[in-house]
Design a protein around this motif. Structure first.
Motif: not given
Length: 77
Positions: A42-61
């Protein structure tokens, strides 16, 4: 050839994750279904999120404007 590994457990590269994303994978779970990346340690999950564009910023709404996920289905029935 320069390979940047995202998941060392299964030998999955950035290019492979990006290819799965181009084929429709939108979440780390969908990438895992396609190639097993993120399913061992599971150590790569955050990197995968970043590659998918999901790790940049939390949702505001809230997603879906705060409606339950199946609200449209329930209204149509």
């Amino acid at each position: 050839m320069n390979r940047v590994y995202v998941c060392s457990c299964f030998g999955i590269t950035e290019a492979q994750v990006e290819r799965h994303a181009a084929n429709g994978a939108c979440t780390p779970r969908q990438v895992a279904s396609a190639c097993k990346a993120g399913t061992d340690c599971g150590s790569c999950v955050r990197r995968i999120q970043a590659l998918l564009g999901r790790g940049a910023a939390p949702r505001t709404e809230p997603a879906g404007r705060g409606l339950p996920a199946l609200a449209e289905v329930a209204d149509a029935a």
